[in-house]
Design a protein around this motif. Sequence first.
Motif, mmCIF file in Angstrom:
data_model
loop_
_atom_site.group_PDB
_atom_site.id
_atom_site.type_symbol
_atom_site.label_atom_id
_atom_site.label_comp_id
_atom_site.label_asym_id
_atom_site.label_seq_id
_atom_site.Cartn_x
_atom_site.Cartn_y
_atom_site.Cartn_z
ATOM 1 N N GLU A 284 -1.708 13.936 3.512
ATOM 2 C CA GLU A 284 -1.744 14.296 2.086
ATOM 3 C C GLU A 284 -2.761 15.404 1.835
ATOM 4 O OE1 GLU A 284 -0.002 13.618 -1.641
ATOM 5 O OE2 GLU A 284 0.414 12.553 0.236
ATOM 6 N N ARG A 285 -3.911 15.330 2.513
ATOM 7 C CA ARG A 285 -4.943 16.334 2.310
ATOM 8 C C ARG A 285 -4.516 17.703 2.802
ATOM 9 N NH1 ARG A 285 -8.603 12.017 3.544
ATOM 10 N NH2 ARG A 285 -8.640 12.585 5.749
ATOM 11 N N LYS B 85 -2.835 3.997 7.172
ATOM 12 C CA LYS B 85 -3.395 4.454 5.896
ATOM 13 C C LYS B 85 -4.177 5.752 6.078
ATOM 14 C CE LYS B 85 -5.408 0.562 4.641
ATOM 15 N NZ LYS B 85 -6.139 -0.385 3.743
ATOM 16 N N ASP B 86 -4.974 5.828 7.156
ATOM 17 C CA ASP B 86 -5.743 7.050 7.420
ATOM 18 C C ASP B 86 -4.823 8.214 7.782
ATOM 19 O OD1 ASP B 86 -8.035 5.629 6.961
ATOM 20 O OD2 ASP B 86 -8.507 5.315 9.078
ATOM 21 N N GLU C 257 0.858 -1.183 0.000
ATOM 22 C CA GLU C 257 0.000 0.000 0.000
ATOM 23 C C GLU C 257 0.897 1.237 0.000
ATOM 24 O OE1 GLU C 257 -3.852 1.693 0.102
ATOM 25 O OE2 GLU C 257 -3.509 -0.446 0.485
ATOM 26 N N ARG D 295 -4.897 0.058 9.506
ATOM 27 C CA ARG D 295 -5.909 1.044 9.126
ATOM 28 C C ARG D 295 -5.502 2.441 9.573
ATOM 29 N NH1 ARG D 295 -9.652 -3.112 10.687
ATOM 30 N NH2 ARG D 295 -9.823 -2.153 12.749
ATOM 31 N N ALA E 154 -3.195 9.555 4.649
ATOM 32 C CA ALA E 154 -4.217 10.169 3.798
ATOM 33 C C ALA E 154 -4.557 11.567 4.307
ATOM 34 C CB ALA E 154 -5.463 9.297 3.765
ATOM 35 N N GLN E 155 -4.629 11.723 5.624
ATOM 36 C CA GLN E 155 -4.894 13.043 6.201
ATOM 37 C C GLN E 155 -3.723 13.989 5.975
ATOM 38 O OE1 GLN E 155 -6.130 12.835 10.312
ATOM 39 N NE2 GLN E 155 -7.703 11.296 9.892
ATOM 40 N N LEU F 190 1.856 4.964 0.641
ATOM 41 C CA LEU F 190 1.416 5.967 1.606
ATOM 42 C C LEU F 190 1.733 7.391 1.154
ATOM 43 C CD1 LEU F 190 2.625 4.115 4.830
ATOM 44 C CD2 LEU F 190 0.294 4.173 3.901
ATOM 45 N N PHE F 191 2.919 7.592 0.571
ATOM 46 C CA PHE F 191 3.294 8.911 0.081
ATOM 47 C C PHE F 191 4.477 8.774 -0.870
ATOM 48 C CE2 PHE F 191 5.810 8.235 3.920
ATOM 49 C CZ PHE F 191 7.066 8.705 3.587
#
Length: 300
Positions: free
Chosen positions: A297-298, A290-291, A159, A287, A294-295, A161-162
């Motif tokens: 990145e936002r 990954k979250d 997965e 989990r 993702a945060q 991640l960045f």
Amino acid sequence: MELRQLQYFLEVAKREHVSEAAEALHVAQSAISRQIANLEAELGVQLFEREGRNVKLTPVGRHFLPHVETALKAIEYAKQQIEEYLDPERGTIRIGFPTSLASHTMPMVISAFKEEHPNVSFHLRQGAYKYLIEAVKKREIDLAFLGPVPTGEPGIKGEILFSEMFAALLPSNHPLAKRDSLVLNELRNEPFVTFPEGYILHQIVLDACRQAGFSPIISSEGEDLDAIKGLVSAGIGVTLLPESAFYETVPRFAVKVPIEMPQVKRNVGIIISDHHELAPSVKVFYRFVKDFFAQLERYQ
């Protein structure tokens, strides 16, 4: 066949000495000898042969050993899952990571996770790229952070991640040290400091230089980031490192210069086995990771 017989067999096989195995297991030497004799009688083969005061595995014993290791790991994993199903917030997560992610990414993720799950424990293992992949496959660790994430690797699920860019690290007295950026080909005649062959960061440097039209002159090697940075600071050569290697500080007597062309970057992610179900606490961490990214990145 009893569990303790397999445990005794494994300990003696590792130490090649019955009395040392007895001491490590806190049991009498006679108990180990008796249980191994019972195991050999049940199997109908001799597992060890004496060599002076030591013992050595017989050919059939060497064949038996990896199966015992696999069986004991499976039993230990089953016990861990039962404990964690009773309370996933008190599990132990075994994580592998490379040296390039040790100073920033790993502390950042684990400290954030511990704030929400303070009772989960970690067993951390640093290792090279291929070692970490094999460790996940063999279930020696639950998951590993890697950059780049392997693709097409049997038994592995990755997965991303960045992604992060690479920059050049130059001695502070280098003619290009005051530049805002450089073209990688400008370093074609410079001595390079890299990780040894077999390390993924070594291969990334080779690939980037070849993309720029030259093969790097490798003058020195180091097996960790501090060694690489120290060699550059001493004026031994130049190198390419990912941005995460510079999060704390650029080393004294060295300068980080962005690479304008070609763009050198890697993705960073997490790998797990695609053949085995994750333990409950590992699922929670997986989990969360990954979250978490993702945060990030936002917000960037």
